[in-house]
Scaffold this active site. Sequence first.
Site, PDB file in Angstrom:
ATOM      1  N   SER A 255      32.543  83.203   3.517  1.00  0.00           N
ATOM      2  CA  SER A 255      33.975  83.324   3.259  1.00  0.00           C
ATOM      3  C   SER A 255      34.759  83.729   4.491  1.00  0.00           C
ATOM      4  O   SER A 255      34.221  84.260   5.450  1.00  0.00           O
ATOM      5  CB  SER A 255      34.203  84.355   2.161  1.00  0.00           C
ATOM      6  OG  SER A 255      33.838  85.642   2.651  1.00  0.00           O
ATOM      7  N   LYS A 256      36.034  83.476   4.411  1.00  0.00           N
ATOM      8  CA  LYS A 256      36.984  83.771   5.478  1.00  0.00           C
ATOM      9  C   LYS A 256      36.927  85.216   5.944  1.00  0.00           C
ATOM     10  O   LYS A 256      37.066  85.499   7.121  1.00  0.00           O
ATOM     11  CB  LYS A 256      38.388  83.507   4.940  1.00  0.00           C
ATOM     12  CG  LYS A 256      39.097  82.349   5.592  1.00  0.00           C
ATOM     13  CD  LYS A 256      40.520  82.289   5.075  1.00  0.00           C
ATOM     14  CE  LYS A 256      41.126  80.921   5.271  1.00  0.00           C
ATOM     15  NZ  LYS A 256      42.397  80.753   4.570  1.00  0.00           N
ATOM     16  N   ARG A 257      36.773  86.102   4.982  1.00  0.00           N
ATOM     17  CA  ARG A 257      36.804  87.529   5.262  1.00  0.00           C
ATOM     18  C   ARG A 257      35.841  87.957   6.360  1.00  0.00           C
ATOM     19  O   ARG A 257      36.098  88.869   7.114  1.00  0.00           O
ATOM     20  CB  ARG A 257      36.446  88.316   3.993  1.00  0.00           C
ATOM     21  CG  ARG A 257      37.494  88.216   2.920  1.00  0.00           C
ATOM     22  CD  ARG A 257      37.902  89.582   2.435  1.00  0.00           C
ATOM     23  NE  ARG A 257      39.338  89.737   2.587  1.00  0.00           N
ATOM     24  CZ  ARG A 257      39.949  90.910   2.758  1.00  0.00           C
ATOM     25  NH1 ARG A 257      39.261  92.000   2.807  1.00  0.00           N
ATOM     26  NH2 ARG A 257      41.239  90.987   2.900  1.00  0.00           N
ATOM     27  N   GLN A 258      34.687  87.294   6.371  1.00  0.00           N
ATOM     28  CA  GLN A 258      33.636  87.756   7.273  1.00  0.00           C
ATOM     29  C   GLN A 258      33.437  86.878   8.507  1.00  0.00           C
ATOM     30  O   GLN A 258      32.395  86.900   9.122  1.00  0.00           O
ATOM     31  CB  GLN A 258      32.315  87.892   6.508  1.00  0.00           C
ATOM     32  CG  GLN A 258      32.421  88.875   5.361  1.00  0.00           C
ATOM     33  CD  GLN A 258      31.082  89.207   4.755  1.00  0.00           C
ATOM     34  OE1 GLN A 258      30.095  89.309   5.451  1.00  0.00           O
ATOM     35  NE2 GLN A 258      31.051  89.373   3.456  1.00  0.00           N
ATOM     36  N   GLY A 259      34.442  86.094   8.848  1.00  0.00           N
ATOM     37  CA  GLY A 259      34.306  85.272  10.046  1.00  0.00           C
ATOM     38  C   GLY A 259      34.998  83.949   9.868  1.00  0.00           C
ATOM     39  O   GLY A 259      35.708  83.727   8.899  1.00  0.00           O
TER      40      GLY A 259
END
Length: 486
Positions: A255-259
């Site tokens: 997901s976007k949150r982690q990279g």
Amino acid sequence: MISDVVRVRFAPSPTGYLHVGGLRTALYNYLFAKHNNGKFVLRIEDTDRNRYVEGAVENLITTMKWAGLDYDEGPEIGGEFGPYFQSQRLEIYNKYVNELIEKGNAYRCFCSAERIQNLREEQQAKKLQAKYDKHCLNLTKEEIEQKMQAGEQYVIRLNVPVNQRILIEDIVRGHVEFNSDTVDDQILIKSDGFPTYHLANVVDDHLMKITHVIRGEEWLTSTPKHVLLYDFFEWERPKFAHLPLLLNPDKSKLSKRQGDVAVEDYQKKGYLKEALINFVALLGWNAGDDVEIYEMEQLIEKFSLERVNKAGAVFNVEKLDWLNFEHLKNKPNEDILSMLKEELKNSKYAEKNFSDEYLLNVIESMKERVSFVKEFIEKSFYYFESPTEFDESVIQKRWKEDTPQQLTELRSAFEKLDNPNKEDFENALRSTAEKLNVGAGKLIHPLRLAVSGTGQGPGLFDLLFTLGKEEVIRRINTALETIKPN
RNA sequence: GGCGCAUUCGUCUAGUGGCUUAGGACGCCGCCCUCUCAAGGCGGAGAUCACGGGUUCGAAUCCCGUAUGCGCUACCA
């Protein structure tokens, strides 16, 4: 047989950008098609009008082209099974869903959102599975007729049979079995007249003669609905292959949150398409040997669905970096040259002019020391400007009391050279060292510091040759004035 | 909660009943090479194959259970 040639599709919904997971799915489809001399179709699943994003399709196509995933049929190029946008195929879905209604395999549902909401809450409170209770299946023809006359909004649902085993054969997972009681009466046509994914993908895959459905694992649990649809229509099922998910370092779905998850993010960071493709290909597949570096052609040759893994794979950027290094190293210097020039245009050296010959020398000398094209500039800035600072720790280590005097001697030796090449610089340095009765290292290290400002980099004589005599002498002078011996 | 899927070094993976003291790659560490840094070569640390039961002469490999993780459970795809 659905088709005597393999036909596969990549069917993204245009939500803005191509996700790396989507890239992997598209790649596997592409590889499978090419390996089998089949066709690779791009179909746009734009049936959700709420999620429409301006320019998303164009962006998607651009990214796929960049990655080298050319499709045989799809938007812009067409094909005999178009249109390839689901939003343009509404009449088709309508026709088929009516067929289903007539056969009793689908039905109109007039339930309000509130009733569905309450139903769901009730079921959740009782810890039951949340699913539609077939309430509208009991409506008489007249009731339905009347409600439709009155202009009541409705959806069309799949009439899932009770307590039936649904067997699915998946190429990567083997047999998977579901009980139809766990399958909800899925909405096939929304109240806005658009189909949901489930109906549209089955109708289109059939009409487009798709032989193999290769998609992410998140679709596995809705496959029973699809299979039911194929059976109701009395259509031959395609073969299914559900790919393992791409994961964050903490093993949750990427997901976007982690990279970064957008292919264009990696593109912008300077990753080569060859490296990204290679990397993503190996996330969930391997040929059974020890080969790690692949070009697209070799992937096509070796790829098979049977060797796709079952478990999710963590997207580990360190290995991607290494692959980028390997693929950059494999590129001809001329190819890197054009990339470097592009990079230079966007750098603080944009105003300066460097000859191709000069840049080619830079590339040759730095190739094994960089993983990204932009690093030619960042790591060997001294090729593009004279050093203005000198690494303090190198001064400590290499710049001794007698260094200035020795470099002065060396400078005179260089001044006598006429259009020196690499060897001329080396001979001049070594004979000077001999004359001064010191090891060559006594001159080499301070000289590197003087011309580059750092203690690392390419072989000194390559550096000197590329810089040229005049520049080298200029830099020696600057260093002599700037660096104070310790 | 229900259903489904998965589980081998930190990570990507090889392994499909004996060839395995579980192999490779990235990363990490060390040595060699060497004008530095890289590259390259060599070596090292790192996995009781999630756990527990079976089946078998023999299991990472087959079966069952448990645990954990993930996915799905929308008029999203």
